[in-house]
Scaffold this motif. Structure first.
Motif, short mmCIF file in Angstrom:
data_model
loop_
_atom_site.label_atom_id
_atom_site.label_comp_id
_atom_site.label_asym_id
_atom_site.label_seq_id
_atom_site.Cartn_x
_atom_site.Cartn_y
_atom_site.Cartn_z
N ALA A 20 30.00 110.19 -61.27
CA ALA A 20 30.70 111.32 -61.89
C ALA A 20 32.17 111.33 -61.50
CB ALA A 20 30.04 112.63 -61.46
N GLY A 21 32.91 112.19 -62.15
CA GLY A 21 34.34 112.28 -61.86
C GLY A 21 34.66 113.45 -60.95
N PRO A 22 35.96 113.71 -60.73
CA PRO A 22 36.34 114.87 -59.92
C PRO A 22 35.89 116.16 -60.61
CG PRO A 22 38.24 113.48 -60.44
CD PRO A 22 37.11 112.98 -61.25
N MET A 23 35.70 117.22 -59.84
CA MET A 23 35.27 118.50 -60.41
C MET A 23 36.40 119.17 -61.17
SD MET A 23 32.29 119.21 -59.54
CE MET A 23 31.31 117.89 -58.86
N PRO A 24 36.09 119.74 -62.30
CA PRO A 24 37.11 120.58 -62.94
C PRO A 24 37.27 121.86 -62.11
CG PRO A 24 35.03 120.69 -64.14
CD PRO A 24 34.83 119.71 -63.02
N SER A 25 38.43 122.48 -62.17
CA SER A 25 38.63 123.72 -61.41
C SER A 25 37.74 124.82 -61.97
CB SER A 25 40.08 124.19 -61.51
OG SER A 25 40.83 123.47 -60.59
N PRO A 26 37.11 125.60 -61.08
CA PRO A 26 36.26 126.68 -61.59
C PRO A 26 37.12 127.80 -62.18
CG PRO A 26 36.40 126.78 -59.20
CD PRO A 26 37.16 125.56 -59.63
N THR A 27 36.49 128.61 -63.02
CA THR A 27 37.21 129.73 -63.60
C THR A 27 37.51 130.72 -62.48
OG1 THR A 27 35.51 129.46 -65.24
CG2 THR A 27 37.12 131.20 -65.65
N GLU A 28 38.77 131.10 -62.38
CA GLU A 28 39.17 132.04 -61.31
C GLU A 28 38.72 133.44 -61.68
OE1 GLU A 28 40.49 132.46 -57.86
OE2 GLU A 28 42.04 131.12 -58.60
N LYS A 29 37.89 134.02 -60.81
CA LYS A 29 37.49 135.41 -61.10
C LYS A 29 37.98 136.37 -60.02
CE LYS A 29 34.13 134.89 -64.58
NZ LYS A 29 32.90 134.15 -64.28
N GLY A 30 38.33 135.84 -58.87
CA GLY A 30 38.85 136.71 -57.81
C GLY A 30 37.76 137.49 -57.10
N GLY A 31 38.18 138.33 -56.18
CA GLY A 31 37.23 139.24 -55.53
C GLY A 31 36.43 138.63 -54.40
N VAL A 32 36.73 137.37 -54.04
CA VAL A 32 35.92 136.71 -53.02
C VAL A 32 36.13 137.35 -51.65
CG1 VAL A 32 35.48 134.54 -51.82
CG2 VAL A 32 35.82 134.57 -54.28
N ALA A 33 37.39 137.61 -51.31
CA ALA A 33 37.67 138.15 -49.97
C ALA A 33 36.95 139.48 -49.77
CB ALA A 33 39.17 138.31 -49.77
N GLU A 34 37.00 140.36 -50.78
CA GLU A 34 36.30 141.65 -50.63
C GLU A 34 34.81 141.43 -50.53
OE1 GLU A 34 38.66 142.39 -54.24
OE2 GLU A 34 39.17 140.99 -52.63
N GLY A 35 34.30 140.52 -51.38
CA GLY A 35 32.85 140.22 -51.37
C GLY A 35 32.41 139.76 -49.98
N ILE A 36 33.18 138.84 -49.39
CA ILE A 36 32.82 138.29 -48.07
C ILE A 36 32.86 139.41 -47.02
CG2 ILE A 36 33.57 136.72 -46.23
CD1 ILE A 36 32.52 135.02 -48.45
N ARG A 37 33.86 140.29 -47.13
CA ARG A 37 33.95 141.40 -46.17
C ARG A 37 32.67 142.24 -46.21
NH1 ARG A 37 39.46 141.53 -46.69
NH2 ARG A 37 39.49 142.80 -48.58
N GLU A 38 32.22 142.50 -47.42
CA GLU A 38 31.00 143.31 -47.60
C GLU A 38 29.77 142.55 -47.08
OE1 GLU A 38 28.85 146.58 -48.45
OE2 GLU A 38 31.03 146.42 -48.27
N VAL A 39 29.71 141.24 -47.36
CA VAL A 39 28.59 140.41 -46.87
C VAL A 39 28.53 140.49 -45.35
CG1 VAL A 39 27.76 138.02 -46.63
CG2 VAL A 39 28.67 138.79 -48.83
N ARG A 40 29.67 140.39 -44.72
CA ARG A 40 29.72 140.39 -43.25
C ARG A 40 29.23 141.74 -42.70
NH1 ARG A 40 35.35 137.14 -41.95
NH2 ARG A 40 34.32 135.12 -41.89
N LYS A 41 29.68 142.79 -43.38
CA LYS A 41 29.27 144.12 -42.92
C LYS A 41 27.75 144.21 -42.96
CE LYS A 41 30.53 148.92 -43.87
NZ LYS A 41 29.31 149.39 -44.54
#
Ligand code: FUC
Length: 806
Positions: free
Chosen positions: A96-117
């Protein structure tokens, strides 16, 4: 209280999402070899060269064939009489070839904060589900083709008719890196040699007979539906194609040219015919259009390059090609000699497969020494400066669907493949890992941002490929393992530790710095203890039982992440000191390391905790020893400096039991050696040498469908660790010598600090030892209770007889 160990199922990550179309276009796996119709008479004797694997029959199946390689071009040799088959690999070929960039949706940092909590509150399954949702939104699970390594093709040589063969022997001479087949038929004695030349970048096969005009065969270059073979003039074949998995997949090429002495050579359609030659040299060149330049990774002019390689090699005589090959191989291979004791003559005269069958009764020390050198041979053959690192199968893949994609698994397998590099005097063979990391950094930065919400540094997860893949894969409880990134850097550090090459360290420093930046931002303070923890993260491929009875895989502060990060921070601090760097970043690393949650001991059973809380139980007899990285290959836990933790590590190891794939006993050899448990380490070595369970007849260790390189390398590193250690600030001689090796010697093993050790022991006691200092500096060396410390000059050798009172 008796602790109930819950053995929790843990799947191995088998990746990935390949489209239905890709599957349709995949070439069929190669046709198996036809049954051997030839008849064999007589019993060939053993070869003169002791470091040789040998057999009295051709390989009937792939796992009996013998590997040669120059770091880039790999070849499994059947050693057949009526049909010879060479399975060809080129280390950049990837479906296979290199990965195409995923669609940027944002919100990861907040999601991770909530996961950690949630996770800090023990709401682990809820946390896992939220993590899955969070990273899925960031594109992690778009349909992607990760790809796999593949067989490039096969060169089959068809000799006429069924043969009546006497005194057949095929062999792999480790000191020459040459696979041979020798036999007589019809009153003629034939000799065939195959090697993969590093200086000439071609595979060379030489066919000779002791009477003129006897070499006749038809050569075919095969792959399957995604390649075509054509004649190239009257003495060459060329096969070109493209991999199947993606549109405009990687291009590849294989060329074979015949140089005959006497007789005739001609091509017809896609076949090459050799008739009545006295001797023939076949030159084989392979390449792909892969270029190690992110993000495209394409553009290598492989047609031109392979044509030039064949033309240049064709100018040289067979003797010249062979001499250059021998010199390049021996420069590395002959750096270490080992003697683990004598095997009785009757046993050592047997073919290798018979010796393996008898091993449980004989304990065959010469076979153990051969197996040690085989690991070194395989490392030299699959990983050289400028090549790709060795993948799960090195460069010896026999089909189009290798187990676990024939990729780079970063939760143990790549690391283990390089454990012998430093100590076994092959430091340069680990350089391809530094290259791989540098190709991973651009995508690793994106992974840090999109899957962790971390703006600085780079990270990777459980697998990578030649395109520097770094994203988490599959379900996060198996695929979200950021500790792998920290652990991978240890391979780069060890290269420096053994060589003291400051120029190299300066070159890789930016990779370390950025690797550390990720962790400085990713680590979080545990609200209960105030300690810095990673998370969410896993203990690779293991699940646990949570207090609420659920079985999650992810949690805050798993020991694997904590230990890998401690090692990485320690490496960064030592690198900074060596390079004279002292700035705010280095200070932050120092403080973070001091505040990291360290290895903890269970109050229930006295073992090292695998997860941050002792209410998280399980692990059981799982194959991984991820919470013991600190003991080996790490140095956070040592018998000298942290004896209580070492005791707890011993408990943890005992709890894991003796199951697992071959790489498990291979790892256990070194763990036991670090604990000074010589007999236990030796028993692990013996477990590996169980024919068809731990090891194939060709002495490649089992794993996946056929073979995984890791256990071969882990064994070689394990033997070295039993004889010499240097992780705890001094050099320790014979730290874990088993009673089965009372007399022996070793020349050329290496210690950190750029020292080379030669020693002899008798009746289990060291009788002589000397140390070569390559870079000068203080040398502290210990044998038993005696420690000596002295200053050294670069290039000087020091006899330790008096220092150690031998
Ligand atoms: C790791 C291991 C598996 C296998 C795979 C290639 O994921 O847990 O057992 O070795 O790598």
């Amino acid at each position: 209280m008796k602790v109930r160990l819950i053995v929790l199922a843990a799947a191995s990550v088998s990746v990935l999402l390949s489209s239905a179309e890709a599957r349709r276009r995949k070439p069929p796996n190669p046709t198996p070899l036809p049954e051997i119709a030839d008849e064999f008479f007589g019993q060939a004797g053993p070869p003169a060269e002791p470091l040789t694997l040998w057999y009295r029959r051709p390989a009937a199946i792939w796992k009996e064939a013998l590997p040669v390689g120059n770091g880039r071009l790999g070849c499994m040799v059947r050693g057949g009489v009526s049909i010879e088959r060479l399975w060809l690999n080129e280390d950049t070929l990837w479906s296979a070839g290199p990965m195409p960039s995923p669609t940027e949706k944002g919100g990861v940092a907040e999601g991770i904060r909530e996961v950690r909590k949630l996770m800090f509150e023990d709401k682990l399954i809820e946390g896992e589900q939220l993590l899955w949702k969070t990273i899925a939104a960031s594109g992690a699970h778009q349909r992607e083709v990760f790809g796999c390594s593949e067989l490039l093709g096969m060169l089959d040589l068809h000799f006429s008719g069924k043969a009546s063969v006497s005194d057949f022997r095929r062999e792999l001479d480790l000191d020459a890196a040459i696979a041979r087949a020798l036999y007589s038929t019809g009153g003629v004695t034939f000799t065939r040699e195959v090697f993969s030349s590093e200086p000439d970048q071609v595979i060379v096969a030489r066919l000779e007979a002791d009477k003129p005009g006897n070499i006749s065969f038809v050569a075919k270059l095969l792959r399957g539906t995604t390649a075509t073979t054509r004649a190239d003039g009257s003495d060459s074949l060329v096969m070109t194609g493209q991999v199947y998995a993606i549109k405009d997949g990687m291009k590849f090429i294989a060329r074979v040219k015949a140089i005959a002495e006497g007789g005739t050579v001609f091509t017809r359609n896609d076949e090459m015919h050799i008739e009545g030659a006295d001797a023939v040299t076949l030159l084989i060149a392979c390449g792909t259009d892969y270029l190690p330049k992110p993000p495209a990774f394409r553009g290598n002019p492989c047609e031109e390059i392979t044509a030039k390689q064949i033309a240049a090699a064709g100018e040289k005589s067979y003797a010249r090609l062979r001499d250059a090959h021998l010199a390049a191989h021996r420069e590395l291979f002959r750096r270490v000699e080992i003697d683990l004791g004598r095997t009785d003559e009757a046993t050592s005269a047997l073919p290798t497969d018979d010796r393996l069958k008898n091993f449980a009764e004989t304990g065959d020390p010469e076979l153990l020494a051969l197996f040690f050198q085989y690991g070194r041979y395989l490392l030299i053959s699959s990983s050289r400066p400028g090549t790709q690192p060795a993948n799960l199968q090195g460069i010896w893949i026999g089909d189009f669907s290798p187990s676990w994609n024939g990729d780079y698994h970063l939760d143990l397998n790549v690391q283990m493949c390089y454990w012998p590099a430093g100590v076994c005097n092959l430091a340069e063979c680990s350089l391809p890992v530094a290259d791989l990391v540098s190709w991973m950094v651009p995508s690793g930065r994106e992974t840090a941002r999109r899957y962790h919400g971390v703006e600085k540094g780079w990270v990777c997860h459980i697998v990578t490929n030649p395109h520097g893949y770094t994203r988490p894969i599959a379900h996060p409880r198996y695929g979200y393992v950021p500790g792998c990134a920290a652990w991978l850097m240890q391979t780069l550090w060890e290269h420096y530790a053994f060589t003291q090459d400051k120029e190299y360290l300066r070159h890789v420093w930016p990779l370390f710095r950025e690797a550390g930046e990720f962790w400085l931002e990713w680590l979080v303070s545990d609200p209960q203890t105030g300690k810095l923890v990673s998370g969410p993260g896993t203990s690779p491929e293991t699940l646990f039982r949570a207090p609420d009875g659920s079985t999650p895989g992810l949690s805050m502060g798993p020991s694997f992440d904590q230990q890998c990060v401690w090692e990485l921070f320690t490496e960064i601090l030592e690198a900074a000191q060596t390079l004279g760097i002292e700035d705010a970043y280095v200070q932050r690393v120092r403080e973070a390391r001091a505040n990291l949650l360290g290895p903890q001991i269970s109050s229930l059973d006295g073992s090292i905790l695998e997860w941050a809380k002792e209410t998280y139980t399980g692990g059981g007899t799982h194959r991984h020893r991820s919470h013991l990285v600190a003991l080996y290959p790490g140095r956070q836990i040592t018998v000298e400096h942290t004896p209580e933790l070492a005791k707890a590590a011993e408990e943890a190891l005992a709890k894991r039991g003796s199951g697992g794939p071959p790489w498990t006993p291979a790892w256990d050899m070194a763990l036991n050696a670090r604990l000074r448990r010589a007999e236990a380490a030796f028993q692990c070595a013996c477990r590996l040498l169980t024919l068809n369970k731990g090891i194939n007849p060709n002495m490649l260790c089992r794993g996946g469908k056929e073979f995984q390189l890791d256990a071969n390398m882990g064994y070689t590193a394990g033997v070295a660790e039993m004889l010499l250690q240097s992780h705890a600030g001094h050099i320790e001689l014979l730290p874990a010598l088993p009673t089965a090796w009372p007399d022996g010697s070793v020349r050329g093993l290496c210690a950190r600090g750029a020292f080379e050790v030669t020693m002899t022991w008798k009746a289990g006691k060291l009788v002589s030892a000397s140390i070569l200092s390559k870079c000068g500096g203080n040398c502290k060396v210990r044998y038993g209770d005696v420690t000596a410390a002295f200053e050294t000059e670069p290039g000087a050798r020091y006899d330790l007889k008096e220092h150690l009172g031998l």
